[in-house]
Write an enzyme that holds these catalytic residues in place. Structure first.
Site, PDB file in Angstrom:
ATOM      1  N   LYS A 113     -76.448  15.568 -30.941  1.00  0.00           N
ATOM      2  CA  LYS A 113     -76.950  14.788 -32.084  1.00  0.00           C
ATOM      3  C   LYS A 113     -78.007  13.776 -31.662  1.00  0.00           C
ATOM      4  CE  LYS A 113     -73.109  15.293 -35.225  1.00  0.00           C
ATOM      5  NZ  LYS A 113     -72.061  14.618 -35.975  1.00  0.00           N
ATOM      6  N   LYS A 198     -72.902  26.694 -35.343  1.00  0.00           N
ATOM      7  CA  LYS A 198     -71.705  26.448 -36.156  1.00  0.00           C
ATOM      8  C   LYS A 198     -72.063  26.253 -37.618  1.00  0.00           C
ATOM      9  CE  LYS A 198     -69.785  22.425 -36.724  1.00  0.00           C
ATOM     10  NZ  LYS A 198     -69.164  21.105 -36.597  1.00  0.00           N
ATOM     11  N   LYS A 201     -71.079  21.208 -42.189  1.00  0.00           N
ATOM     12  CA  LYS A 201     -71.311  20.787 -43.577  1.00  0.00           C
ATOM     13  C   LYS A 201     -72.496  19.849 -43.733  1.00  0.00           C
ATOM     14  CE  LYS A 201     -67.274  18.146 -43.787  1.00  0.00           C
ATOM     15  NZ  LYS A 201     -67.427  17.321 -42.580  1.00  0.00           N
TER      16      LYS A 201
HETATM   17  N1  AQP Z   1     -67.649  25.974 -38.587  1.00  0.00           N
HETATM   18  C1  AQP Z   1     -66.419  25.582 -38.352  1.00  0.00           C
HETATM   19  N2  AQP Z   1     -65.483  26.450 -37.951  1.00  0.00           N
HETATM   20  C2  AQP Z   1     -64.194  26.061 -37.725  1.00  0.00           C
HETATM   21  N3  AQP Z   1     -63.769  24.781 -37.895  1.00  0.00           N
HETATM   22  C3  AQP Z   1     -64.685  23.876 -38.296  1.00  0.00           C
HETATM   23  N4  AQP Z   1     -64.600  22.566 -38.541  1.00  0.00           N
HETATM   24  C4  AQP Z   1     -65.826  22.109 -38.921  1.00  0.00           C
HETATM   25  N5  AQP Z   1     -66.708  23.114 -38.940  1.00  0.00           N
HETATM   26  C5  AQP Z   1     -66.048  24.224 -38.546  1.00  0.00           C
HETATM   27  C6  AQP Z   1     -63.380  21.785 -38.433  1.00  0.00           C
HETATM   28  O1  AQP Z   1     -63.160  21.115 -39.671  1.00  0.00           O
HETATM   29  C7  AQP Z   1     -62.580  19.837 -39.406  1.00  0.00           C
HETATM   30  C8  AQP Z   1     -63.362  18.750 -40.097  1.00  0.00           C
HETATM   31  O2  AQP Z   1     -64.690  18.841 -39.646  1.00  0.00           O
HETATM   32  P1  AQP Z   1     -65.653  17.590 -39.548  1.00  0.00           P
HETATM   33  O3  AQP Z   1     -65.678  16.900 -40.844  1.00  0.00           O
HETATM   34  O4  AQP Z   1     -65.294  16.772 -38.369  1.00  0.00           O
HETATM   35  O5  AQP Z   1     -67.035  18.249 -39.118  1.00  0.00           O
HETATM   36  P2  AQP Z   1     -68.108  19.194 -39.828  1.00  0.00           P
HETATM   37  O6  AQP Z   1     -67.589  19.861 -41.033  1.00  0.00           O
HETATM   38  O7  AQP Z   1     -68.659  20.025 -38.731  1.00  0.00           O
HETATM   39  O8  AQP Z   1     -69.157  18.149 -40.377  1.00  0.00           O
HETATM   40  P3  AQP Z   1     -70.526  17.729 -39.784  1.00  0.00           P
HETATM   41  O9  AQP Z   1     -70.903  16.408 -40.350  1.00  0.00           O
HETATM   42  O10 AQP Z   1     -71.512  18.852 -39.929  1.00  0.00           O
HETATM   43  O11 AQP Z   1     -70.089  17.512 -38.296  1.00  0.00           O
HETATM   44  P4  AQP Z   1     -70.799  17.686 -36.964  1.00  0.00           P
HETATM   45  O12 AQP Z   1     -72.258  17.426 -37.197  1.00  0.00           O
HETATM   46  O13 AQP Z   1     -70.116  16.613 -36.170  1.00  0.00           O
HETATM   47  O14 AQP Z   1     -70.512  19.049 -36.459  1.00  0.00           O
HETATM   48  C9  AQP Z   1     -62.539  19.672 -37.890  1.00  0.00           C
HETATM   49  O15 AQP Z   1     -61.248  19.994 -37.423  1.00  0.00           O
HETATM   50  C10 AQP Z   1     -63.543  20.676 -37.406  1.00  0.00           C
HETATM   51  O16 AQP Z   1     -63.236  21.156 -36.097  1.00  0.00           O
END
Ligand code: AQP
Length: 332
Positions: A113, A198, A201
């Site tokens: 990031k 990945k 969101k």
């Molecule tokens: N693609 C994914 N596949 C499997 N598990 C996922 N998680 C997130 N994306 C995937 C899991 O969901 C939980 C909550 O996620 P988060 O809110 O910490 O992260 P996010 O959805 O990935 O949101 P962001 O803002 O886009 O995060 P960053 O940029 O940090 O990756 C977690 O248990 C996560 O593992």
């Protein structure tokens, strides 16, 4: 008093609309967890990157409603918002005094990031470096045994374990040492348009991300346009055929099958994509229906969050007080 089932804690950041990755990687495990788990909308974590205050508020409410719609039962677990329970930030400082600067700078998410922020000329917030310590506090404040997460959060749970062990060694046994639990398949759901990244969101690439509230036609369109490869046949190989492997993982997670076995049933991607779309639409149908009911009754969701925060405070306070005392502070 010893508990006879594992204490489960996990959280989700209100940084965007909830995705299929969140659901298959994490939320489904939360719903299946033993009674008495704690699940949290980790709103403070959403402030570590550029954010719009009104959007974070809106997404926090929406995340809570979607977690209930996904099947979390407030009679069986505690659902709350992180910033409603001061113990998290209270404990985070003690853990900052336990962690080292070097170990935080080694976190993969931090490195990725900061690299992205620097390319786009954005400032890197100090909290982006320190937030894994706050996450450790989120987990350790509840005597957590298990943290159901997706693959991307494994490293942060490892850090949490290291901090718990170090604190216990220095100041006497205070924290339960937790472990990450990952789903057997779909621990890392990939972006449908870029299966080497990945499905996150907060990404901008809409067509590659299935959101929980997408209409069935939208889900179908996104899946049918998923990037695969030009090789013949359907083979499960994450390294060389990531697009196909991602679709097979999603199908396996939705239907309960095994991705390698499922691959044997297909000659081409058309039929595979049709089955994936159908399976995802079916899994999300109930979530969308329940969400529509909950969205019509925001007071009920707020009531759940209020009661959840009160219960969480009561559980965290004695643990955090013990940590304050152990580290050498006078507890009033
Ligand atoms: N693609 C994914 N596949 C499997 N598990 C996922 N998680 C997130 N994306 C995937 C899991 O969901 C939980 C909550 O996620 P988060 O809110 O910490 O992260 P996010 O959805 O990935 O949101 P962001 O803002 O886009 O995060 P960053 O940029 O940090 O990756 C977690 O248990 C996560 O593992």
């Amino acid at each position: 008093m010893a508990r006879d089932t594992a204490r489960v804690f996990s959280g989700i950041k209100p940084t965007g609309h909830m995705t299929l990755g969140n659901y298959l990687g994490a939320v489904r495990q939360w719903v299946a967890a033993p009674d008495d788990g704690l699940f949290c909308v980790v709103d403070l974590h959403a402030l570590t990157v550029e954010h719009d205050p009104a959007r974070v508020r809106r997404l926090s409410r929406q995340a809570a409603a979607l977690l209930l719609a996904s099947g979390l039962d407030p009679e069986r677990c505690t659902l709350f918002v992180q910033s409603h329970v001061d113990e998290h930030t209270r404990l985070a400082y003690l853990l900052e005094c336990t962690a080292s600067d070097g170990e935080l700078r080694r976190m993969v998410q931090y490195k990725e990031k900061t690299a992205r922020a620097r390319t786009s000329g954005e400032q890197v917030r100090l909290s982006l470096l320190t937030y894994p310590v706050l996450m450790a506090a989120d987990i350790l404040a509840y005597g957590t045994d298990e943290v159901p997460v997706g693959e991307d959060q494994r490293q942060h749970v490892e850090l949490t374990r290291d901090l718990a062990v170090r604190f216990n060694q220095r100041y006497g046994h205070t924290f339960t040492v937790p472990r990450a639990t990952l789903p057997a398949v779909a621990a890392r759901v990939m972006n449908l348009q870029d299966p080497t990244s990945k499905m996150g969101k907060s990404d901008d690439s809409g067509p590659g991300i299935v959101y929980l509230l997408d209409e069935p036609e939208t889900v179908t369109r996104k899946v049918m346009r998923a990037v695969t490869d030009n090789e013949g046949g359907v083979v499960y190989d994450r390294a060389t055929r990531p697009g196909a492997a991602n679709l097979l993982d999603i199908l396996a997670a939705c239907t309960g099958g095994d991705p390698e076995r499922l691959a044997e049933g297909y000659d081409g991607y058309g039929a595979l994509k049709r089955d994936v779309a159908e399976a995802v639409v079916e899994v999300l149908r109930l979530v969308r229906e329940r969400h529509a009911e909950l969205a019509a009754d925001p007071a009920a969701v707020e009531g759940v969050l209020r009661a959840g925060a009160e219960r969480a405070r009561g559980l965290a306070r004695p643990v955090v007080d013990r940590a304050y005392e152990a580290i050498g502070l006078l507890v009033p």
